[in-house]
Write a protein that holds these residues in place. Structure first.
Motif, short mmCIF file in Angstrom:
data_model
loop_
_atom_site.label_atom_id
_atom_site.label_comp_id
_atom_site.label_asym_id
_atom_site.label_seq_id
_atom_site.Cartn_x
_atom_site.Cartn_y
_atom_site.Cartn_z
N LEU A 171 0.82 -1.21 0.00
CA LEU A 171 0.00 0.00 0.00
C LEU A 171 0.85 1.27 0.00
N PHE A 190 -7.24 3.70 -3.92
CA PHE A 190 -7.38 3.05 -2.63
C PHE A 190 -8.86 2.72 -2.43
N ASN A 192 -11.85 0.96 0.31
CA ASN A 192 -12.16 0.64 1.71
C ASN A 192 -11.25 1.41 2.64
N ARG A 193 -11.28 1.05 3.93
CA ARG A 193 -10.39 1.70 4.88
C ARG A 193 -10.12 0.75 6.02
N GLY A 194 -9.33 1.23 6.98
CA GLY A 194 -8.96 0.38 8.11
C GLY A 194 -8.19 -0.83 7.63
N HIS A 195 -8.45 -1.93 8.22
CA HIS A 195 -7.68 -3.12 7.89
C HIS A 195 -8.00 -3.64 6.50
N ARG A 196 -9.15 -3.25 5.99
CA ARG A 196 -9.57 -3.78 4.69
C ARG A 196 -9.09 -2.91 3.53
N THR A 197 -8.26 -1.92 3.82
CA THR A 197 -7.76 -1.06 2.75
C THR A 197 -7.01 -1.87 1.73
N LEU B 298 -19.72 9.48 6.12
CA LEU B 298 -19.53 8.42 7.11
C LEU B 298 -18.07 8.09 7.40
N ALA B 299 -17.19 9.07 7.32
CA ALA B 299 -15.78 8.78 7.60
C ALA B 299 -15.28 9.63 8.75
N MET B 318 -8.05 11.16 2.75
CA MET B 318 -6.82 10.70 3.38
C MET B 318 -6.01 11.93 3.77
N GLN B 469 -9.53 1.52 14.50
CA GLN B 469 -9.11 0.61 13.44
C GLN B 469 -10.07 0.66 12.27
N ASP B 470 -11.36 0.67 12.59
CA ASP B 470 -12.40 0.73 11.56
C ASP B 470 -12.32 1.99 10.75
N GLU B 471 -11.97 3.07 11.43
CA GLU B 471 -12.02 4.38 10.79
C GLU B 471 -10.67 4.81 10.21
N SER B 472 -9.63 4.04 10.47
CA SER B 472 -8.32 4.39 9.93
C SER B 472 -8.41 4.48 8.42
N CYS B 473 -7.84 5.53 7.83
CA CYS B 473 -7.99 5.69 6.39
C CYS B 473 -7.18 4.66 5.63
N GLY B 474 -6.18 4.07 6.30
CA GLY B 474 -5.40 3.02 5.66
C GLY B 474 -4.14 3.49 4.97
N ARG B 480 -2.68 1.90 10.23
CA ARG B 480 -3.48 0.85 9.58
C ARG B 480 -3.13 -0.51 10.15
#
Lengths: 725, 626
Positions: A171, A190, A192-197, B298-299, B318, B469-474, B480
């Motif tokens: 990533l 990119f 999704n987000r979080g762990h599913r990014t 919703l972010a 991001m 964790q759910d809301e982390s942009c990655g 992440r």
């Protein structure tokens, strides 16, 4: 002055800390930064310590300021980098990276197992280039306590040219950035987000649906084996590489080709390529090996005996060809030149035509290129574009007429995208392929190019009195009408520097008039360097060295004997004698009397000239199959056979030297001192100090000759139906 | 024309106060609606129609004590409004009959009067223990005016702050805000005046202003209350701020989950334009400024300023590394000033009362007042506003009214997923930027969640981390992947699979994530874990070493038992158990089949207090009972 790790270096404004450190030879690990891409700051490996800056900023994003004191390594920084890398590795198959037998394995396990799923380096096709390995080695990571988290994304192999295995993806975002920012397509992003990014296309579309043109730019920037070229990833180790120039279209992208034994194996864009700057298109990037290595390559000289093409020696074939052509009056012989021939071959062909077959006519096997070169010679005084490709980058408005940029001249999209981002207006006249619209601000789909351009000229005509030929020009405009489109176009174009790209689509609509209208537009908008002709391959070079084309294709009389260098050329059924020199089998072979196998781009030594007039070298990496010989050699030997003198060349470089002295290649002002001809073959960059001062402020260090032909000013307007004397 | 605006508005308000017919105010903000305010409204309308009563109903915002919702205040002609709490549709006929028709005040259902002093034998509403310690500056109009009526706002001296500002130079406005000591109320606490100055000084003609109404922290709703109760306060603040920095275009970024706010702000901007308070030549000056509404999607991460700007520009939300800071290069590369809703909403008050007056509130270094969402295990929950520096003790036990159900205070969580918890020994700490940061918590945007002995601190840390964790942009690795690895550890611990090294692992990860992350989301993600480790390490150790949850909240480490000596065999729990895990005949002790029990806790809730037969037990204790 700035300080890095205690040593002082000069301060250069506009650099980031990472760029300054790299220039100073100080290594800072990074996975997400890339010299051609905007800084991203995602991998967090390039953290550094800077006086008076809070925390540990990322070197790639921090702008350099004078007097900065930077530490790139310390115990704290290394520890943090290691922890971050361990996190990165926890989601990348890391077993081999920390295996205690790593070194022995690399040394003795020479055969890479070709697995589908990659669960460790030993199964991976890109051990040599992988940047994750580099960082792991630098940080001396030999242990990871996290369990491996394998995402188990399905392998994506349904689409051509490259495979996608996002289980290896770290990533870094480079692929997204190159596709969006540099190519202007943005097929991937990119998700999704979080762990599913993860990286992918929107809404589960295929890459093709998402607009991907398979240019391979994403592959070239990927630090892991997440993106790999399918055809080449399991090939044996390459043995050699060299820089050459792609000859599929007229842009002239510099490529780095790799070979093994006598075969070309892989091609990638040259980061320093002056025309393409590290970018390529699907043809140059992926199609060179499969094309030139395909079945169907001609391998032996063939002569028709008793109705059957029979393999013979070169001596026999050349004799047969010479004798056959000599049977006819020179005036009845036609030489058809393929746009793919090198300058050397074309030069020798033109000498053959003038000296050995005086009165014979040559034609360029490309209707658009022939017409465009001829018309531009009348308008500009030289055949070719009026400026270089930087005209696109500098334009305030870009007008694209009758082009298809998906497969031809595809790399020009990169420049158009850069201009667009800078605020230039991009206007497209003609049908447009889906997916190209992201670059285009205004699209006029009709093929009535002449009406559109003439209508635009009418709106700009008030300025015409400043130029010669104004009266006739204005009179000629009376035949055309105003329209809503012309008003819109005028608003977009007025007051800005204009760049017009004209493609072969205009053949359907009074092409000479369209070209003249395009020329008049650059005159009226005072953009003298703005006319770019989308020529094929080496048409420009062929024109420069041979003086082609001299007449309209339609105006050429029918010939009786043909010497043809392109299997697709149009040769009348009643042709008496036909010599075909080509690299692939074709239908024309059914009629050919003699077939001479030539060489293709990865096998050629010589030069080609791009559509902007840049002369670049071809350096061979492969050997043509069978008994094939370089095209220039064939022409030279044929000429000798036919009684010509002064064709006894042993090396291509000798031809290059001669044509640089003798042809327009020199007279155009291209800086080509004698010593260059020899330098062209080497991989050493040309020392810029040896060149005469160039109007270009940027000092390129590359292999091709610099372009200094300037169209400073154009003072003359032309009417549509011919040049006003 | 503008001058008449205020006198006209004040006249209309006076007429409303002296109305010859009853006026019924309804707390119809989202909290009120969630409690059933619209059902109550329909009942009121129907009741009024049945009795042919001509009364005016005005929807107002939330006045603060959400636990009292639905709130209805009835103003009889010639009297101040009387506030009634927790009104249901069933109460309406009696309310209308007694109060409007009979003219009595139903004192047993009334909280108090909205007047300057006790009246008609009832206390002042604002003397209620929850409200008395509060100082309502930014919330001054909430619950008292119709948020969709610009006239009401003008009647309350609305837009006089803007008038004042336009009579000064932009530099003077900035100075006034600096003197007031107003610090960003979104959590970072940077001096608002200084931020404005940086943006004003940045080179460039085109500048942007953004109001951050993304309010993503779970448990925080103060911005919503302000925008649903008094949207003009925020918008007036935006116009003043735009004037100060020289912006010509503003955006208010409203999170997707606040549709009522969007509706109110849309109406408000329309009204503003009509009165010349927005658009070209504001209030007849040569200052032009307009506001566009942008909706979030919703972010949580889009509450971070650079991600918010990316979102406005149509890109993926991001964050970007800073420098460059938005003040020099923000939206489309132009200087941009972004402030929190509450900061904007405070600005008009600062201009109206003057910087020095505002600075008198609060304490040195943290001047003024701040709103908080008080929730959790206290009696009085809702939106409050106190001077900065007020001790947490006061907030929990005075304003909050103390713990519910006789439970014991354990900790108060501040700042949501970026914050930390304050345990009992530190309850005397004042709420201000510095003190809370020193404790490892942060003030954040104002969430306060009070916990008692039934809350497991490890589970709480796990909850906030799962949110992060759910809301982390990655984008960046430490956030992440780091928060994921931390969550893996915490989930193991709460499942009873903790290992001895886990605490060390957590601490190392916390440091990596805090130092390595790109934006505030990642940088502050470890805070809940760090504070709980600091103040409640014993709970972690119990989970890991003894495999025991001291609060008996972690389902894997506890179980429910029916104490046979206390069970009266009423079959209530048996009927309500969702998995049919409880067996037992009438008047016989019931038994829970542990294999079927999902530990939902319904049996505990339903068991009659006189029996109190359901117990939460540690898993080892199972052997002892059997």
């Amino acid at each position: 002055m700035i300080t890095i790790n205690g040593k002082q270096y000069p301060f250069k404004a506009g650099q980031t800390v990472l760029e300054a450190a790299t220039a100073a030879g100080v290594y800072i690990p990074t996975l997400c930064s890339h010299p051609h891409l905007t800084a991203f700051g995602a991998c967090r490996l390039c953290l550094v310590q800077i006086d008076n800056v809070r925390g540990l900023p990322t070197a790639c994003t921090i702008p350099l300021t004078d007097g900065m004191n930077i530490r790139t390594e310390s115990e704290d920084i290394q520890r943090l980098r290691r922890e971050i890398m361990l996190l990165t590795l926890s989601e990348h198959p890391y077993s081999c990276l920390v295996c205690k037998d790593k070194e022995m394995c690399v040394k003795y396990n020479s055969c890479t197992t070709k697995a589908g799923k990659i669960t460790g380096c030993n199964l991976c096709s890109w051990k040599e280039g992988c940047e994750v390995r580099k960082v792991v080695d630098y940080l001396k990571i030999d242990e990871i306590t996290y369990p491996i988290h394998y995402h188990d994304y399905p392998l994506e192999r349904d689409e051509p040219f490259f495979d996608r295995d996002y289980n290896l993806c770290v990533l870094c975002g480079r692929c997204v950035r190159v596709c969006e920012d540099i190519r202007g397509i943005g097929a991937i992003a990119f998700l999704n987000r979080g762990h599913r990014t993860r990286i992918g296309t929107a809404f589960g579309m295929s890459n093709i649906e998402a607009g991907c043109v398979f240019c391979g730019a994403c592959l070239d920037v990927c630090p892991t084996a997440a993106l790999t070229g399918r055809a080449t990833k399991w090939l044996a180790k390459t043995e050699k590489r060299t820089k050459t120039t792609c000859n599929f279209c007229g842009v002239g992208c510099a490529m780095v080709v790799e070979g093994r034994r006598e075969t070309v194996m892989r091609a990638q864009a040259d980061l320093d390529g002056p025309a393409n700057k590290g970018q390529a298109c699907v043809l140059g990037r992926f199609c060179i090996p499969p094309f030139f290595n395909a079945i169907g390559r001609l391998r032996y000289p063939l002569v028709r005996r008793e109705g059957v093409l029979t393999p013979v020696s070169w001596e026999e074939a050349l004799k047969a060809a010479a004798n056959g052509l000599k049977q006819y009056d020179s005036g009845d012989v036609r030489i058809i030149i393929s746009p793919q021939l090198t300058n050397e071959t074309a030069y020798l062909l033109s000498r053959l035509a003038k000296e050995v077959l005086p009165g014979s006519l040559m034609e360029l096997d490309s209707p658009f290129d022939s017409l465009a070169l001829r018309t531009s010679r009348e308008l500009l005084g030289h055949a070719g574009s009026s400026g270089t490709l930087t005209a696109i980058n500098n334009a305030g408005s870009v007008l694209i007429v009758g082009a298809d940029l998906r497969l031809d001249h595809s790399v020009l999209r990169v420049r158009i995208n850069a201009a667009h981002r800078r605020g230039a207006k991009v206007i497209w006249l003609g049908p447009m392929q889906p997916g190209e619209d992201r670059l285009v601000d205004y699209h006029y789909p009709g093929t009535d190019y002449l009406d559109k351009l003439a209508g635009l000229l009418r709106k700009l005509a008030h300025d015409a009195h400043n130029f010669e030929g104004a009266n006739e020009f204005l009179e000629s405009l009376v035949a055309f009408k105003d329209s809503k489109e012309s008003t819109e176009l005028a608003k977009l174009v007025r007051g800005k520097s204009l760049c017009i790209l004209v493609g072969k689509g205009v053949l359907t609509d009074h092409p000479e008039a369209v070209l003249t209208a395009a020329y008049n537009l650059i005159v009226l908008t005072r953009s003298p360097r703005g006319l770019i002709l989308l020529l094929e391959s080496n048409s420009q070079g062929i024109s420069d060295v041979s003086g082609l084309p001299n007449a309209a294709l339609e105006a050429l009389p029918a010939a009786k004997a043909y010497y043809v260098t392109s299997g697709n050329a149009e040769v009348p059924q009643d042709a008496g004698f036909l010599v075909l020199q080509d690299i692939f089998e074709s239908a024309m072979m059914d009629r050919a009397d003699v077939v001479l196998p030539g060489t293709g781009m990865p096998e050629d030594t010589g030069t080609i000239t791009s559509l902007e007039g840049r002369v670049q070298a071809l350096d061979p990496i492969a050997q043509a199959p069978g008994m094939s010989k370089p095209d220039w050699w064939v022409v030279a030997r044929l000429a000798t056979q036919m009684g010509g003198s002064g064709f006894a060349y042993e090396k291509a470089e000798q031809v290059t030297e001669e044509l640089f002295k003798a042809t327009r290649v020199k007279s155009l002002g291209l800086i080509a001192k004698d010593s260059y001809a020899l330098k062209l073959r080497s991989m050493q960059p040309i020392n810029s100090a040896e060149r005469a001062p160039s109007p270009n402020k940027h000092v390129h260090v590359h292999r091709g000759a610099d372009i200094v032909y300037k169209v400073d000013d154009l003072r003359r307007l032309y009417t549509y139906w011919g040049v006003v004397e | 024309m503008s001058e008449d605006m205020w006198s006209e508005a004040k006249g209309a308000w006076k007429a409303l106060m002296n109305s010859g017919k009853p006026v019924i105010y309804l707390g119809a903000a989202s909290c009120g609606r969630a409690a059933g305010a619209l059902v109550v409204k329909r009942a009121i309308q129907s009741e009024l129609k049945d009795h042919s009563i001509d009364a005016q109903i005005i929807d107002v915002g939330c006045i603060g004590p959400c636990f009292m919702e639905p709130l209805v205040y009835i103003q009889l002609p010639g009297e101040p409004p009387v506030v009634y709490n927790n009104v249901t549709a069933a109460d309406v006929p009696r309310l209308i009959q007694n109060v409007i028709i009979d003219g009595t005040h139903l004192k047993d259902k009334a909280v108090g009067v909205l007047a300057d002093a006790p009246k008609m034998g009832m206390p002042r509403f604002f003397d209620h223990p929850m409200l008395a310690p509060q100082v309502r500056l930014v919330l001054r109009n909430c619950g008292l005016i119709d948020p969709t009526n610009i006239g009401h706002y003008l009647a309350m001296d609305g837009y006089l702050g803007l008038k004042q500002a336009l009579a000064m130079t932009p530099e003077q406005v900035i100075e006034e805000v600096k003197i007031s000591g107003l610090r960003g109320r979104g959590g970072a606490g940077f001096s608002a005046g200084m931020k404005w100055k940086l943006c004003r000084d940045a080179p460039g003609e085109m500048k942007y202003l953004i109001c951050n109404a993304d309010e993503g922290n779970p448990g925080t709703f103060v911005n919503r209350i302000l925008l649903e109760g008094d949207p003009h306060a925020v918008l007036e603040g935006m116009v003043i701020a735009a004037y100060a920095i020289g912006a010509s275009q503003g955006f208010i970024y409203i999170r997707h989950e606040y549709p009522l706010v969007r509706e109110y702000v849309q109406k408000a901007t329309l009204d503003m334009r009509q009165l010349g308070l927005l658009g070209e030549n504001i209030m007849g000056s040569d200052f032009h400024f307009d506001i566009q509404i942008r909706r979030g999607a919703l972010a949580f991460v889009c509450g971070e300023e650079t991600a918010l700007m990316a979102s406005i520009m149509g890109h993926r939300g991001m964050p970007k590394p800073r420098p460059p800071f938005p003040a020099t290069s923000g939206l489309w590369g132009k200087p941009t000033n972004i402030n929190n809703t509450e900061t904007m909403g405070t600005v008009p008050s600062v201009l109206r009362m003057g910087g020095p007056s505002y600075a008198k509130y609060g304490i040195k270094g943290s001047s003024g007042t701040k709103t908080f969402s008080l929730g959790g295990k206290v009696k009085n929950t809702g939106c409050i506003e106190v001077p900065l520096g007020t001790p947490l003790k006061t907030i929990v036990f005075d304003i909050g009214g103390g713990m519910v159900e006789g439970k014991t205070f354990k900790a108060v969580q501040t700042g949501g997923p970026s914050g930390g918890c304050i345990p009992t020994p530190l309850i005397g700490t004042g709420v201000d930027y510095e003190q809370l940061t020193n404790l490892g918590a942060i003030m954040g945007s104002g969430g306060l969640i009070v916990m008692d002995e039934d809350n497991c601190m490890v589970d709480m840390a796990r909850y906030f981390l799962s949110f992060t964790q759910d809301e982390s942009c990655g984008k960046c690795v430490p956030c992440r992947i780091g928060t994921r690895r931390m969550l893996d550890v915490l989930e193991r611990i709460t499942r009873g699979e903790g290992e001895v090294d886990d605490l060390l692992r957590l601490e190392e990860l916390c440091e990596t994530i805090n130092k390595g992350s790109l934006c505030g989301l990642g940088q502050t993600a470890p805070n809940p874990i760090l504070t709980t480790l600091r103040y409640f390490r014993n709970e972690y150790e119990a989970h890991i070493i003894e495999k025991r949850c001291p609060a008996k909240a972690c389902k894997a480490l506890m179980h429910f038992e029916i104490l046979p000596d206390q069970c009266i065999g009423c079959e209530e729990c048996k009927g309500k158990c969702p998995t049919g895990a409880i067996t037992g005949e009438s008047k016989q002790p019931h038994v829970i089949d542990q294999k079927r029990c999902t530990k939902c806790g319904i049996c505990l809730q339903i068991c009659p207090p006189k029996a109190s037969a359901v117990a939460k037990l540690d898993n080892e204790a199972k052997e002892a009972i059997l």
